[in-house]
Design a protein around this motif. Structure first.
Motif, PDB file in Angstrom:
ATOM      1  N   ASP A 103       0.852  -1.181   0.000  1.00  0.00           N
ATOM      2  CA  ASP A 103       0.000   0.000   0.000  1.00  0.00           C
ATOM      3  C   ASP A 103       0.896   1.241   0.000  1.00  0.00           C
ATOM      4  N   PRO A 104       0.528   2.332  -0.729  1.00  0.00           N
ATOM      5  CA  PRO A 104       1.387   3.522  -0.759  1.00  0.00           C
ATOM      6  C   PRO A 104       1.710   4.073   0.621  1.00  0.00           C
ATOM      7  N   VAL A 105       0.774   3.970   1.561  1.00  0.00           N
ATOM      8  CA  VAL A 105       1.047   4.481   2.904  1.00  0.00           C
ATOM      9  C   VAL A 105       1.990   3.549   3.654  1.00  0.00           C
ATOM     10  N   GLU A 106       1.887   2.249   3.414  1.00  0.00           N
ATOM     11  CA  GLU A 106       2.885   1.326   3.961  1.00  0.00           C
ATOM     12  C   GLU A 106       4.267   1.646   3.389  1.00  0.00           C
ATOM     13  N   ASN A 107       4.301   1.880   2.096  1.00  0.00           N
ATOM     14  CA  ASN A 107       5.574   2.213   1.456  1.00  0.00           C
ATOM     15  C   ASN A 107       6.166   3.502   2.010  1.00  0.00           C
ATOM     16  N   ALA A 108       5.284   4.437   2.426  1.00  0.00           N
ATOM     17  CA  ALA A 108       5.762   5.709   2.967  1.00  0.00           C
ATOM     18  C   ALA A 108       6.598   5.505   4.220  1.00  0.00           C
ATOM     19  N   SER A 109       6.315   4.466   4.986  1.00  0.00           N
ATOM     20  CA  SER A 109       7.137   4.179   6.167  1.00  0.00           C
ATOM     21  C   SER A 109       8.365   3.346   5.810  1.00  0.00           C
TER      22      SER A 109
ATOM     23  N   THR B 271      16.888  10.935   4.037  1.00  0.00           N
ATOM     24  CA  THR B 271      16.088  10.135   4.965  1.00  0.00           C
ATOM     25  C   THR B 271      15.020  10.967   5.655  1.00  0.00           C
ATOM     26  N   PHE B 272      15.393  12.146   6.144  1.00  0.00           N
ATOM     27  CA  PHE B 272      14.385  12.987   6.781  1.00  0.00           C
ATOM     28  C   PHE B 272      13.394  13.530   5.759  1.00  0.00           C
ATOM     29  N   SER B 273      13.862  13.818   4.556  1.00  0.00           N
ATOM     30  CA  SER B 273      12.948  14.282   3.507  1.00  0.00           C
ATOM     31  C   SER B 273      11.915  13.209   3.185  1.00  0.00           C
ATOM     32  N   LEU B 274      12.329  11.931   3.193  1.00  0.00           N
ATOM     33  CA  LEU B 274      11.381  10.846   2.956  1.00  0.00           C
ATOM     34  C   LEU B 274      10.391  10.706   4.110  1.00  0.00           C
ATOM     35  N   SER B 275      10.825  11.024   5.326  1.00  0.00           N
ATOM     36  CA  SER B 275       9.888  11.051   6.455  1.00  0.00           C
ATOM     37  C   SER B 275       8.827  12.126   6.235  1.00  0.00           C
ATOM     38  N   LEU B 276       9.262  13.298   5.773  1.00  0.00           N
ATOM     39  CA  LEU B 276       8.299  14.369   5.478  1.00  0.00           C
ATOM     40  C   LEU B 276       7.400  13.982   4.304  1.00  0.00           C
ATOM     41  N   LEU B 277       7.957  13.288   3.324  1.00  0.00           N
ATOM     42  CA  LEU B 277       7.145  12.843   2.199  1.00  0.00           C
ATOM     43  C   LEU B 277       6.047  11.892   2.661  1.00  0.00           C
ATOM     44  N   GLY B 278       6.385  11.005   3.589  1.00  0.00           N
ATOM     45  CA  GLY B 278       5.369  10.111   4.141  1.00  0.00           C
ATOM     46  C   GLY B 278       4.261  10.881   4.826  1.00  0.00           C
ATOM     47  N   THR B 279       4.634  11.935   5.550  1.00  0.00           N
ATOM     48  CA  THR B 279       3.633  12.782   6.197  1.00  0.00           C
ATOM     49  C   THR B 279       2.735  13.441   5.159  1.00  0.00           C
ATOM     50  N   PHE B 280       3.322  13.897   4.068  1.00  0.00           N
ATOM     51  CA  PHE B 280       2.549  14.525   3.000  1.00  0.00           C
ATOM     52  C   PHE B 280       1.575  13.524   2.376  1.00  0.00           C
TER      53      PHE B 280
ATOM     54  N   VAL C 237      -6.820   3.015   4.263  1.00  0.00           N
ATOM     55  CA  VAL C 237      -7.250   2.903   5.658  1.00  0.00           C
ATOM     56  C   VAL C 237      -6.282   3.627   6.579  1.00  0.00           C
ATOM     57  N   HIS C 238      -5.052   3.898   6.091  1.00  0.00           N
ATOM     58  CA  HIS C 238      -4.046   4.580   6.900  1.00  0.00           C
ATOM     59  C   HIS C 238      -4.100   6.092   6.742  1.00  0.00           C
ATOM     60  N   ALA C 239      -4.724   6.588   5.668  1.00  0.00           N
ATOM     61  CA  ALA C 239      -4.668   8.014   5.369  1.00  0.00           C
ATOM     62  C   ALA C 239      -5.652   8.776   6.243  1.00  0.00           C
ATOM     63  N   PHE C 240      -5.313  10.045   6.550  1.00  0.00           N
ATOM     64  CA  PHE C 240      -6.101  10.826   7.482  1.00  0.00           C
ATOM     65  C   PHE C 240      -6.910  11.931   6.808  1.00  0.00           C
ATOM     66  N   ALA C 241      -6.280  12.770   6.032  1.00  0.00           N
ATOM     67  CA  ALA C 241      -6.905  14.029   5.630  1.00  0.00           C
ATOM     68  C   ALA C 241      -7.244  14.034   4.143  1.00  0.00           C
TER      69      ALA C 241
ATOM     70  N   ALA D 290      16.928   0.150  -3.834  1.00  0.00           N
ATOM     71  CA  ALA D 290      15.631  -0.326  -3.336  1.00  0.00           C
ATOM     72  C   ALA D 290      14.732   0.841  -2.955  1.00  0.00           C
ATOM     73  N   THR D 291      15.321   1.871  -2.350  1.00  0.00           N
ATOM     74  CA  THR D 291      14.547   3.061  -1.987  1.00  0.00           C
ATOM     75  C   THR D 291      13.970   3.731  -3.218  1.00  0.00           C
ATOM     76  N   LEU D 292      14.794   3.901  -4.246  1.00  0.00           N
ATOM     77  CA  LEU D 292      14.321   4.526  -5.486  1.00  0.00           C
ATOM     78  C   LEU D 292      13.236   3.689  -6.153  1.00  0.00           C
ATOM     79  N   LEU D 293      13.395   2.380  -6.110  1.00  0.00           N
ATOM     80  CA  LEU D 293      12.403   1.486  -6.699  1.00  0.00           C
ATOM     81  C   LEU D 293      11.040   1.664  -6.022  1.00  0.00           C
ATOM     82  N   VAL D 294      11.031   1.635  -4.694  1.00  0.00           N
ATOM     83  CA  VAL D 294       9.774   1.790  -3.955  1.00  0.00           C
ATOM     84  C   VAL D 294       9.210   3.192  -4.163  1.00  0.00           C
ATOM     85  N   LEU D 295      10.091   4.194  -4.200  1.00  0.00           N
ATOM     86  CA  LEU D 295       9.639   5.576  -4.392  1.00  0.00           C
ATOM     87  C   LEU D 295       8.961   5.747  -5.751  1.00  0.00           C
TER      88      LEU D 295
END
Length: 665
Positions: free
Chosen positions: A243-249, A283-292, A302-306, A362-367
């Motif tokens: 799931d995209p939100v799973e991938n965000a973590s 790494t921190f930018s990807l954390s912010l991307l997950g928040t976005f 089911v994981h998304a909020f807004a 692997a990070t680029l692939l998932v991204l």
């Protein structure tokens, strides 16, 4: 009155965050110690006022104050108190406040536990964290205020918490996940401070490394808890849906793993310095991307909020400012870094570099797999779904290759490793790994190419790690003495690598040898799943505090002997009228038998999902090992004892002139 106090506390926290962003940084630039000294008290004040706001919001939930819009939208008077507590972060506004609380807590922790750092460095680190806090506090106060009132039309009761979130897993999963997400802000702040100072040296890596490791450990636990929750709560029996939100973590976890290993090389050998800083930013930018992704409304999950475009625009602007400004600073400062250390083509440095390359790939692939469908949809170029088949086909080879490198790299040495010696060292672990993997293929039902590769990589990492531990324990005073003299950091690495191997083994075996059956059953019927017989006994009714349920009684037997009685449920929640599936699971270390009740087909027949899941528990057991390894590594003595030589170099060596850190063998 108290919700207004919570709002006032947030405003005061914002003012303190602004001061934290400006005053210590000005002191570091001008060399005024009195201004730098404000960093720690401002950090403490920031945490106190954010904690007050969070406590007030929690109190509003516990007393059912439905005049607060956020409480009315995410709680109900029939909700058990522990779910009222977790409902604080069950929606967008509260989860964002939890994020800010974690960020303030990390800021305070850096202020308290970094007293040995030079005052200039700590002032800059805390100032950067203050800037991040300013952005999120502005976002909360302007677009996501959890203290908005519904006066004078106060509802008699609330809309209830999403039934999916009424579970123990969602009590502990978000805090753990956020601790990891937000923890990478510390590594980011250290990287930016190092760029400002122009001192990308071993001392910077040594100061940053424990914070990065503990954030990675929390994120590992958070991801594992989310996977565990999805497995038993959603009723489908899967542990990862891509799931995209799973991938965000997963994205910051992958780059954070690369960052941890790169920091080790920078600390030990004074190389990869620019690359390590870039990884910290990414790494921190990807954390912010997950928040976005979770809070912008671009995803339905089911994981998304807004789903408010204004919020998405604000977060996108915050993400852009962070990435662009940090990369500009990196572009200006990183090119002046020079490295004098040298290493051979078979050194540990090379193995860790290749490890980094695979993890970044692997990070680029998932991204790409996560964002490409979103970009296409946004540009009105059609809709494309990239799911499990794509990721399994492309991600699995990278995971296997990373495992193979991990096993070989354990035996390598800094600077230079003799190829012949390394080949002889790997011969016996290779033979043992091939033998054990062949036995596993026979036990689990036959040869499958990817199953063999995944299991071999897992066994290879385990055997190589334990073989290296055996070698290092060699001592004239006996093996026990040899084991005692190893550092906690080394044992942390051992646990981390074993944890990765356990997770890889679990993922490989359950994906290739798991059995799933969807059958029609009536009371009295039996069905087989693997070697287990499942008998449907009866359907009953029960009443929960805020739901009614029909539950089945199933007896699981092996070779004619009953091994467990399961009671899967079909729940209907009274307020939202949502229907939820609660699976019945006979859990074991080496297998799970999973039973879920589906829809009623006729008066006495039901759709039943039966699954046999070999080694599925190893997925989460491995994550526990990895997290334990991270926590053990940061307890190493060298992070508690002052390294005067390293700190002296950090204080006196002007990095832009090209001085490299002393190479350590």
């Amino acid at each position: 009155m108290y919700p207004e106090l919570g709002q006032f506390a947030l405003i005061l926290a914002l003012l303190l965050a602004v001061l934290l962003s400006v005053v210590p940084l000005a002191g570091s630039v001008t060399g005024r110690d009195n201004l730098q000294a404000f960093a720690r008290p401002l950090s403490a004040g920031l945490f106190v006022f954010v904690a007050i706001a969070f406590a007030i919001l929690t109190y509003a939930f516990l007393i059912d104050d439905f005049s607060v819009a956020y409480v009315a939208n995410n709680s109900n008077s029939m909700l058990p108190w522990y779910y009222k507590f977790s409902a604080v972060w069950g929606g967008h506004e509260g989860s964002l406040l939890l994020w800010i609380l974690m960020l303030a807590g990390w800021t305070l922790a850096v202020a308290v536990f970094s007293r040995r750092l030079p005052s200039v460095m700590i002032a800059q680190v805390l100032a950067v964290m203050g800037m991040i806090t300013v952005g999120f506090l502005l976002f909360t106060i302007l677009t996501s205020n959890p203290f908005d009132r519904m006066l004078p039309n106060v509802p008699a009761d609330g809309n209830d918490l999403n039934p999916l979130l009424q579970d123990f897993g969602l009590i502990v999963h978000p805090p753990m996940l956020y601790m990891g997400y937000v923890g990478f802000s510390v590594a980011f702040a250290f990287a930016i401070a190092a760029l400002i100072n122009g001192k990308l040296d071993a001392a910077w890596a040594r100061w940053s490394r424990p914070w990065t490791t503990v954030a990675w450990a929390f994120l590992s636990l958070g991801i594992a808890l989310g996977s565990w929750w999805a497995y038993y709560e959603l009723g489908w029996g899967g542990w990862w849906f891509w799931d995209p939100v799973e991938n965000a973590s997963l994205l910051p976890w992958l780059s954070g793993t690369a960052l941890m290993h790169s920091l080790a090389v920078t600390e030990k050998r004074g190389v990869f310095k620019s690359w390590t800083v870039l990884l910290a930013i990414v790494t921190f930018s990807l954390s912010l991307l997950g928040t976005f992704l979770v809070r912008s409304g671009v995803l339905t999950s089911v994981h998304a909020f807004a789903s408010d475009p204004e919020r998405g625009t604000f977060l996108l602007a915050l993400l852009a400012i962070t990435i662009v400004s940090s990369l500009i600073l990196y572009a200006v400062r990183a090119p002046v870094v020079h490295v004098r250390s040298r290493y051979g083509s078979m050194s540990r440095e090379i193995f860790l570099l290749l490890n980094n390359v695979l993890l970044v790939a692997a990070t680029l692939l998932v991204l790409i797999g996560t964002l490409y469908p979103l970009v296409l949809d946004y540009l009105d170029m059609g809709r494309l779904s990239i799911g499990e088949p794509f990721f399994n086909l492309t991600f699995s080879p990278l995971a296997v290759a990373t495992g193979l490198l991990m096993g070989a790299g354990v035996f390598s040495r800094w600077k230079k490793t003799d190829g012949g010696w390394l080949g002889r060292k790997l011969l016996w672990p290779l033979a043992v790994s091939l033998l054990v993997t062949t036995v596993l293929m026979v036990v689990y039902g036959g040869f499958k190419p990817w199953a063999f590769m995944g299991c071999f990589a897992a066994v290879w990492v385990s055997v190589a790690t334990l073989w290296d531990l055996w070698d290092k324990s060699a001592s004239r005073k006996g093996r026990l003495y040899g084991l005692k003299r190893q550092s906690r950091s080394y044992y942390g690495m051992v646990l981390g690598h074993l944890g990765m191997a356990i997770t890889m083994a679990g993922a490989t075996v359950v994906s290739n040898y798991g059995i799933e059956r969807d059958v029609r059953m009536s009371p009295g019927d039996t069905a087989m799943v693997g070697d287990y017989q499942v008998e449907f006994i009866e359907i009953g009714d029960r009443q929960g505090r805020n739901f009614s349920a029909q539950y089945g009684t199933f007896v699981v037997s092996l070779d004619g002997d009953a091994v467990s009685i399961l009671h899967p449920e079909k729940r209907q929640y009274l307020v939202q009228r949502s229907v939820m599936t609660e699976a019945g699971i006979d859990a074991g270390l080496f297998r799970d038998v999973f039973v879920a009740v589906g829809e009623r087909i006729s008066d006495d027949a039901w759709a039943i999902r039966l699954q046999y899941k070999p080694l599925v528990r190893w997925l989460w057991l491995g994550s526990i090992f990895m997290a334990a390894g991270g926590f053990l590594a940061i307890a190493d003595r060298r992070y508690r004892v002052r390294d005067k030589a390293t700190e002296k170099r950090a204080a006196t060596t002007p990095e832009p002139r090209g001085d490299a850190a002393e190479a350590l063998s």
